[in-house]
Motif scaffolding. Sequence first.
Motif, PDB file in Angstrom:
ATOM      1  N   PHE A   1       0.845  -1.193   0.000  1.00 37.99           N
ATOM      2  CA  PHE A   1       0.000   0.000   0.000  1.00 37.99           C
ATOM      3  C   PHE A   1       0.878   1.241   0.000  1.00 37.99           C
ATOM      4  O   PHE A   1       1.561   1.524   0.973  1.00 37.99           O
ATOM      5  CB  PHE A   1      -0.920  -0.012   1.225  1.00 37.99           C
ATOM      6  CG  PHE A   1      -1.844   1.164   1.284  1.00 37.99           C
ATOM      7  CD1 PHE A   1      -2.729   1.426   0.261  1.00 37.99           C
ATOM      8  CD2 PHE A   1      -1.820   2.015   2.370  1.00 37.99           C
ATOM      9  CE1 PHE A   1      -3.578   2.504   0.322  1.00 37.99           C
ATOM     10  CE2 PHE A   1      -2.675   3.101   2.437  1.00 37.99           C
ATOM     11  CZ  PHE A   1      -3.548   3.344   1.405  1.00 37.99           C
ATOM     12  N   ARG A   2       0.864   1.937  -1.100  1.00 40.16           N
ATOM     13  CA  ARG A   2       1.644   3.165  -1.209  1.00 40.16           C
ATOM     14  C   ARG A   2       0.696   4.353  -1.160  1.00 40.16           C
ATOM     15  O   ARG A   2      -0.202   4.455  -1.993  1.00 40.16           O
ATOM     16  CB  ARG A   2       2.440   3.160  -2.511  1.00 40.16           C
ATOM     17  CG  ARG A   2       3.548   2.134  -2.493  1.00 40.16           C
ATOM     18  CD  ARG A   2       4.195   2.005  -3.859  1.00 40.16           C
ATOM     19  NE  ARG A   2       5.013   0.821  -3.946  1.00 40.16           N
ATOM     20  CZ  ARG A   2       4.556  -0.406  -4.186  1.00 40.16           C
ATOM     21  NH1 ARG A   2       3.281  -0.607  -4.347  1.00 40.16           N
ATOM     22  NH2 ARG A   2       5.375  -1.428  -4.263  1.00 40.16           N
ATOM     23  N   VAL A   3       0.918   5.223  -0.209  1.00 32.86           N
ATOM     24  CA  VAL A   3       0.094   6.423  -0.102  1.00 32.86           C
ATOM     25  C   VAL A   3       0.638   7.451  -1.083  1.00 32.86           C
ATOM     26  O   VAL A   3       1.804   7.837  -1.015  1.00 32.86           O
ATOM     27  CB  VAL A   3       0.112   6.977   1.343  1.00 32.86           C
ATOM     28  CG1 VAL A   3      -0.742   8.223   1.443  1.00 32.86           C
ATOM     29  CG2 VAL A   3      -0.384   5.926   2.324  1.00 32.86           C
ATOM     30  N   THR A   4      -0.203   7.855  -2.014  1.00 39.76           N
ATOM     31  CA  THR A   4       0.161   8.865  -3.005  1.00 39.76           C
ATOM     32  C   THR A   4      -0.797  10.041  -2.864  1.00 39.76           C
ATOM     33  O   THR A   4      -1.772   9.976  -2.117  1.00 39.76           O
ATOM     34  CB  THR A   4       0.052   8.291  -4.432  1.00 39.76           C
ATOM     35  OG1 THR A   4      -1.315   7.948  -4.682  1.00 39.76           O
ATOM     36  CG2 THR A   4       0.944   7.075  -4.611  1.00 39.76           C
ATOM     37  N   MET A   5      -0.543  11.086  -3.592  1.00 39.61           N
ATOM     38  CA  MET A   5      -1.449  12.241  -3.567  1.00 39.61           C
ATOM     39  C   MET A   5      -2.856  11.829  -4.007  1.00 39.61           C
ATOM     40  O   MET A   5      -3.843  12.335  -3.484  1.00 39.61           O
ATOM     41  CB  MET A   5      -0.910  13.362  -4.464  1.00 39.61           C
ATOM     42  CG  MET A   5       0.306  14.072  -3.882  1.00 39.61           C
ATOM     43  SD  MET A   5      -0.008  14.780  -2.246  1.00 39.61           S
ATOM     44  CE  MET A   5      -1.094  16.112  -2.672  1.00 39.61           C
ATOM     45  N   GLU A   6      -2.939  10.904  -4.935  1.00 39.06           N
ATOM     46  CA  GLU A   6      -4.241  10.433  -5.418  1.00 39.06           C
ATOM     47  C   GLU A   6      -4.998   9.682  -4.320  1.00 39.06           C
ATOM     48  O   GLU A   6      -6.193   9.903  -4.115  1.00 39.06           O
ATOM     49  CB  GLU A   6      -4.045   9.530  -6.631  1.00 39.06           C
ATOM     50  CG  GLU A   6      -5.334   9.013  -7.227  1.00 39.06           C
ATOM     51  CD  GLU A   6      -5.093   8.081  -8.396  1.00 39.06           C
ATOM     52  OE1 GLU A   6      -5.900   7.160  -8.579  1.00 39.06           O
ATOM     53  OE2 GLU A   6      -4.104   8.278  -9.123  1.00 39.06           O
ATOM     54  N   THR A   7      -4.297   8.804  -3.609  1.00 35.77           N
ATOM     55  CA  THR A   7      -4.975   8.027  -2.567  1.00 35.77           C
ATOM     56  C   THR A   7      -5.274   8.861  -1.331  1.00 35.77           C
ATOM     57  O   THR A   7      -6.226   8.565  -0.617  1.00 35.77           O
ATOM     58  CB  THR A   7      -4.158   6.789  -2.161  1.00 35.77           C
ATOM     59  OG1 THR A   7      -2.861   7.192  -1.750  1.00 35.77           O
ATOM     60  CG2 THR A   7      -4.062   5.789  -3.284  1.00 35.77           C
ATOM     61  N   ILE A   8      -4.485   9.899  -1.079  1.00 34.01           N
ATOM     62  CA  ILE A   8      -4.737  10.733   0.095  1.00 34.01           C
ATOM     63  C   ILE A   8      -6.125  11.352   0.031  1.00 34.01           C
ATOM     64  O   ILE A   8      -6.861  11.358   1.011  1.00 34.01           O
ATOM     65  CB  ILE A   8      -3.653  11.836   0.243  1.00 34.01           C
ATOM     66  CG1 ILE A   8      -2.369  11.219   0.770  1.00 34.01           C
ATOM     67  CG2 ILE A   8      -4.108  12.938   1.186  1.00 34.01           C
ATOM     68  CD1 ILE A   8      -1.223  12.188   0.898  1.00 34.01           C
ATOM     69  N   GLY A   9      -6.489  11.853  -1.128  1.00 34.35           N
ATOM     70  CA  GLY A   9      -7.815  12.453  -1.286  1.00 34.35           C
ATOM     71  C   GLY A   9      -8.928  11.457  -1.003  1.00 34.35           C
ATOM     72  O   GLY A   9      -9.911  11.770  -0.317  1.00 34.35           O
ATOM     73  N   LYS A  10      -8.775  10.240  -1.526  1.00 30.63           N
ATOM     74  CA  LYS A  10      -9.776   9.196  -1.316  1.00 30.63           C
ATOM     75  C   LYS A  10      -9.865   8.819   0.168  1.00 30.63           C
ATOM     76  O   LYS A  10     -10.959   8.618   0.716  1.00 30.63           O
ATOM     77  CB  LYS A  10      -9.447   7.967  -2.144  1.00 30.63           C
ATOM     78  CG  LYS A  10      -9.507   8.201  -3.627  1.00 30.63           C
ATOM     79  CD  LYS A  10      -8.977   7.010  -4.387  1.00 30.63           C
ATOM     80  CE  LYS A  10      -8.849   7.322  -5.856  1.00 30.63           C
ATOM     81  NZ  LYS A  10      -8.214   6.258  -6.605  1.00 30.63           N
ATOM     82  N   LEU A  11      -8.703   8.718   0.805  1.00 28.04           N
ATOM     83  CA  LEU A  11      -8.680   8.330   2.217  1.00 28.04           C
ATOM     84  C   LEU A  11      -9.275   9.419   3.101  1.00 28.04           C
ATOM     85  O   LEU A  11     -10.030   9.131   4.040  1.00 28.04           O
ATOM     86  CB  LEU A  11      -7.258   8.003   2.653  1.00 28.04           C
ATOM     87  CG  LEU A  11      -6.611   6.800   1.985  1.00 28.04           C
ATOM     88  CD1 LEU A  11      -5.185   6.614   2.483  1.00 28.04           C
ATOM     89  CD2 LEU A  11      -7.426   5.547   2.197  1.00 28.04           C
ATOM     90  N   LEU A  12      -8.953  10.667   2.814  1.00 31.55           N
ATOM     91  CA  LEU A  12      -9.504  11.765   3.616  1.00 31.55           C
ATOM     92  C   LEU A  12     -11.015  11.872   3.453  1.00 31.55           C
ATOM     93  O   LEU A  12     -11.731  12.179   4.408  1.00 31.55           O
ATOM     94  CB  LEU A  12      -8.834  13.091   3.244  1.00 31.55           C
ATOM     95  CG  LEU A  12      -7.382  13.236   3.686  1.00 31.55           C
ATOM     96  CD1 LEU A  12      -6.792  14.542   3.158  1.00 31.55           C
ATOM     97  CD2 LEU A  12      -7.259  13.157   5.205  1.00 31.55           C
ATOM     98  N   GLN A  13     -11.491  11.604   2.269  1.00 28.13           N
ATOM     99  CA  GLN A  13     -12.926  11.627   2.024  1.00 28.13           C
ATOM    100  C   GLN A  13     -13.625  10.526   2.825  1.00 28.13           C
ATOM    101  O   GLN A  13     -14.681  10.747   3.413  1.00 28.13           O
ATOM    102  CB  GLN A  13     -13.194  11.458   0.536  1.00 28.13           C
ATOM    103  CG  GLN A  13     -14.613  11.726   0.127  1.00 28.13           C
ATOM    104  CD  GLN A  13     -14.748  11.695  -1.389  1.00 28.13           C
ATOM    105  OE1 GLN A  13     -14.015  10.974  -2.079  1.00 28.13           O
ATOM    106  NE2 GLN A  13     -15.664  12.468  -1.913  1.00 28.13           N
ATOM    107  N   ALA A  14     -13.034   9.357   2.872  1.00 30.51           N
ATOM    108  CA  ALA A  14     -13.632   8.237   3.604  1.00 30.51           C
ATOM    109  C   ALA A  14     -13.473   8.396   5.115  1.00 30.51           C
ATOM    110  O   ALA A  14     -14.304   7.911   5.888  1.00 30.51           O
ATOM    111  CB  ALA A  14     -12.993   6.925   3.164  1.00 30.51           C
ATOM    112  N   LEU A  15     -12.440   9.093   5.528  1.00 26.18           N
ATOM    113  CA  LEU A  15     -12.122   9.241   6.951  1.00 26.18           C
ATOM    114  C   LEU A  15     -13.281   9.823   7.750  1.00 26.18           C
ATOM    115  O   LEU A  15     -13.567   9.386   8.859  1.00 26.18           O
ATOM    116  CB  LEU A  15     -10.879  10.120   7.111  1.00 26.18           C
ATOM    117  CG  LEU A  15     -10.348  10.334   8.516  1.00 26.18           C
ATOM    118  CD1 LEU A  15      -9.871   9.006   9.103  1.00 26.18           C
ATOM    119  CD2 LEU A  15      -9.196  11.331   8.492  1.00 26.18           C
ATOM    120  N   ASN A  16     -13.949  10.782   7.190  1.00 25.32           N
ATOM    121  CA  ASN A  16     -15.023  11.476   7.890  1.00 25.32           C
ATOM    122  C   ASN A  16     -16.276  10.624   8.055  1.00 25.32           C
ATOM    123  O   ASN A  16     -17.087  10.891   8.943  1.00 25.32           O
ATOM    124  CB  ASN A  16     -15.367  12.767   7.140  1.00 25.32           C
ATOM    125  CG  ASN A  16     -16.218  13.693   7.958  1.00 25.32           C
ATOM    126  OD1 ASN A  16     -16.105  13.737   9.177  1.00 25.32           O
ATOM    127  ND2 ASN A  16     -17.081  14.427   7.283  1.00 25.32           N
TER     128      ASN A  16
END
Length: 129
Positions: A96-111
Motif C-alpha cells: 500500500f503506497r500512499v500517493t497524492m491520489e490516494t490521500i484524497g480518497k482516504l480523507l474523504q472516507a475518513l469522515n
Amino acid sequence: LRALAVRTMGCIQLPEMTEYLLEPLTKACRDPDPYVRKTAALCIAKLHDTSPETVQEDGYIEMLRDTMLSDANPTVVSNAVAALAEISHSAGRNYFRVTMETIGKLLQALNECSEWGQVAILDALAMYQ
C-alpha cells in the motif's frame, strides 16, 4: 447472506478450502452491496494468511488497491486499507503506497467511516512521505 458465506469460508483457513473460496470471493469483491464488498476485503487478508501466493497471483492485491480503495462506500475503503496493511505486515512488503491520489480518497472516507476504519486510515496516512 452472501457476506456471511464469504466470511465463513474465509475463516476456514485450510489450504484445501482455498480453491472453493476463490470464485465466491471474486464475486463478492464486485457485489453491488457494500457490506458484501467490505467483508470480501477482510477475507482477502485472511486468505493471504493461508495462501499468500494465491492472493498475489489471482490479483487480489490489485483488487484491493485499484478497485476497493476507490469505492464510493467509506467502509469498503477503510476495510481495503486495513486488509492491505495486514497483508503488507505479514508479507514484509509494502503493498500500500500512499500517493497524492490516494490521500484524497482516504480523507474523504475518513469522515464517514467507523472509528475502527478511521484508525486504519490514519495509520496509512501516517506512512505518507
